[in-house]
Design an enzyme around this catalytic site. Structure first.
Site, PDB file in Angstrom:
ATOM      1  N   ASP A 162       0.828  -1.206   0.000  1.00  0.00           N
ATOM      2  CA  ASP A 162       0.000   0.000   0.000  1.00  0.00           C
ATOM      3  C   ASP A 162       0.862   1.256   0.000  1.00  0.00           C
ATOM      4  O   ASP A 162       2.082   1.173   0.071  1.00  0.00           O
ATOM      5  CB  ASP A 162      -0.975  -0.011   1.194  1.00  0.00           C
ATOM      6  CG  ASP A 162      -0.335  -0.521   2.483  1.00  0.00           C
ATOM      7  OD1 ASP A 162       0.902  -0.461   2.595  1.00  0.00           O
ATOM      8  OD2 ASP A 162      -1.071  -0.970   3.370  1.00  0.00           O
ATOM      9  N   ASP A 200      -7.336  -1.808  14.155  1.00  0.00           N
ATOM     10  CA  ASP A 200      -8.765  -1.869  13.797  1.00  0.00           C
ATOM     11  C   ASP A 200      -9.079  -3.081  12.919  1.00  0.00           C
ATOM     12  O   ASP A 200     -10.186  -3.193  12.395  1.00  0.00           O
ATOM     13  CB  ASP A 200      -9.213  -0.562  13.122  1.00  0.00           C
ATOM     14  CG  ASP A 200      -8.615  -0.377  11.725  1.00  0.00           C
ATOM     15  OD1 ASP A 200      -7.788  -1.210  11.289  1.00  0.00           O
ATOM     16  OD2 ASP A 200      -8.990   0.617  11.059  1.00  0.00           O
ATOM     17  N   GLU A 247      -9.682  -1.218   5.283  1.00  0.00           N
ATOM     18  CA  GLU A 247     -10.313  -0.913   6.558  1.00  0.00           C
ATOM     19  C   GLU A 247     -11.602  -1.731   6.709  1.00  0.00           C
ATOM     20  O   GLU A 247     -12.105  -2.298   5.731  1.00  0.00           O
ATOM     21  CB  GLU A 247     -10.609   0.590   6.632  1.00  0.00           C
ATOM     22  CG  GLU A 247      -9.366   1.492   6.521  1.00  0.00           C
ATOM     23  CD  GLU A 247      -8.481   1.469   7.770  1.00  0.00           C
ATOM     24  OE1 GLU A 247      -8.465   0.458   8.505  1.00  0.00           O
ATOM     25  OE2 GLU A 247      -7.779   2.476   8.001  1.00  0.00           O
TER      26      GLU A 247
HETATM   27  C1  F6R Z   1       1.511  -1.504   5.995  1.00  0.00           C
HETATM   28  C2  F6R Z   1       0.152  -2.053   6.098  1.00  0.00           C
HETATM   29  C3  F6R Z   1      -0.607  -2.008   7.359  1.00  0.00           C
HETATM   30  C4  F6R Z   1       0.237  -2.287   8.580  1.00  0.00           C
HETATM   31  C5  F6R Z   1      -0.609  -2.169   9.849  1.00  0.00           C
HETATM   32  C6  F6R Z   1       0.199  -2.407  11.097  1.00  0.00           C
HETATM   33  O1  F6R Z   1       2.013  -1.687   4.697  1.00  0.00           O
HETATM   34  O2  F6R Z   1      -0.341  -2.538   5.135  1.00  0.00           O
HETATM   35  O3  F6R Z   1      -1.651  -2.953   7.288  1.00  0.00           O
HETATM   36  O4  F6R Z   1       0.789  -3.559   8.489  1.00  0.00           O
HETATM   37  O5  F6R Z   1      -1.189  -0.906   9.909  1.00  0.00           O
HETATM   38  O6  F6R Z   1       1.127  -1.380  11.233  1.00  0.00           O
HETATM   39  P1  F6R Z   1       2.358  -1.536  12.226  1.00  0.00           P
HETATM   40  O7  F6R Z   1       3.159  -2.655  11.728  1.00  0.00           O
HETATM   41  O8  F6R Z   1       3.105  -0.229  12.113  1.00  0.00           O
HETATM   42  O9  F6R Z   1       1.783  -1.778  13.564  1.00  0.00           O
END
Ligand code: F6R
Length: 256
Positions: free
Chosen positions: A64, A132, A139
């Site tokens: 992403d 979440d 999301e």
């Molecule tokens: C990042 C992504 C998100 C993260 C998630 C957890 O490329 O796709 O889904 O993996 O927000 O973020 P962290 O690892 O920073 O807790």
């Protein structure tokens, strides 16, 4: 069901993930990796880098990207992937794609999907998990059939990611993300989660109903998933005893 491995810490998860990824690259030097950003996968990238394997033919697709950041912003996922992944692992920059950077944003989703298909699909997709419940930036409410597209981040995700920016107001509202459908097409999903803040999302992903309200639960529909979590992230799971028992009795010939 997913193979759930409860690890001591992120470093142990990084070593296990590196084993799986480097075994793939040994079989297929031009393997296609799906690359997550954020804090969670950093131990994976560190472990791979420490093994000094030639990865110059490996291809990669970031999961992403934010939409609306200036091109040279240090927290754009293109910048993060270049800094934390491409450089340390010795990947070839031209073989690594980040959504939203292949052409105009209006067609960026279709362009990204076409590039993934042209590469023969993603072999191993590394995934983190949002508090979440999101995977990628899908999301709650995201369709299980969704493909790469522009989406809107929840307030909670923006709060979670504000640590990388001066304030929450600087965290973009829009993003472009591989869809749940894109993720489900990858050959092998490696989902990692660490810390108590992820415990609810881990339960929802692994043991909750399969529902768009918990995007991580899409992994239950995938035939090959490895989940690497620490004790804190595993603290809400009901079947922990079975997961440990299955891991302890895993046939030696079977990789991840
Ligand atoms: C990042 C992504 C998100 C993260 C998630 C957890 O490329 O796709 O889904 O993996 O927000 O973020 P962290 O690892 O920073 O807790």
């Amino acid at each position: 069901m997913a193979e759930v491995v409860i690890v001591r810490d992120a470093d142990e998860a990084g070593e296990l993930a590196a084993d799986a990824i480097l075994a793939l690259v040994a079989r297929k030097p031009d393997a296609v990796l799906g690359l997550a950003t954020g804090s969670t996968p950093l131990s994976v990238y560190r472990a791979i880098a420490a093994r000094h394997v030639d990865l110059s033919r490996v291809r990669g697709f970031a999961l992403d990207e934010y939409v609306g950041l200036p091109d040279d912003h240090p927290e754009s996922y293109r910048a993060v992937i270049t800094r934390d992944v491409v450089g340390p692992l010795g990947l070839t920059p031209e073989l690594i794609a980040v959504p939203g950077h292949l052409g105009p944003i209006e067609t960026a989703g279709e362009d990204y999907e076409a590039a993934i298909i042209a590469a023969g699909g993603i072999d191993i997709q590394i995934l983190g998990l949002g508090t979440d419940g999101h995977i990628g930036f899908n999301e709650p409410g995201s369709s299980f059939g969704s493909l790469t597209r522009v989406k809107t981040l929840t307030r909670r995700t923006r709060e979670d990611n504000a640590r990388f920016f001066a304030s929450i107001d600087d965290v973009p509202v829009n993003c472009i993300t591989q869809g749940l459908g894109t993720i489900r097409r990858a050959g092998h999903l490696l989902l990692l989660a660490f810390g108590a803040s992820k415990a609810d999302a881990v339960v929802a992903a692994l043991e909750g109903p399969v529902t768009a309200s918990a995007p991580g639960s899409a992994i239950q529909l995938h035939p090959h998933v490895t989940v690497l979590i620490d004790e804190a992230a595993a603290s809400g799971l009901h079947n922990v005893e079975y997961y440990r028992y299955a891991w302890a009795n895993k046939p030696a010939w079977e990789g991840l």
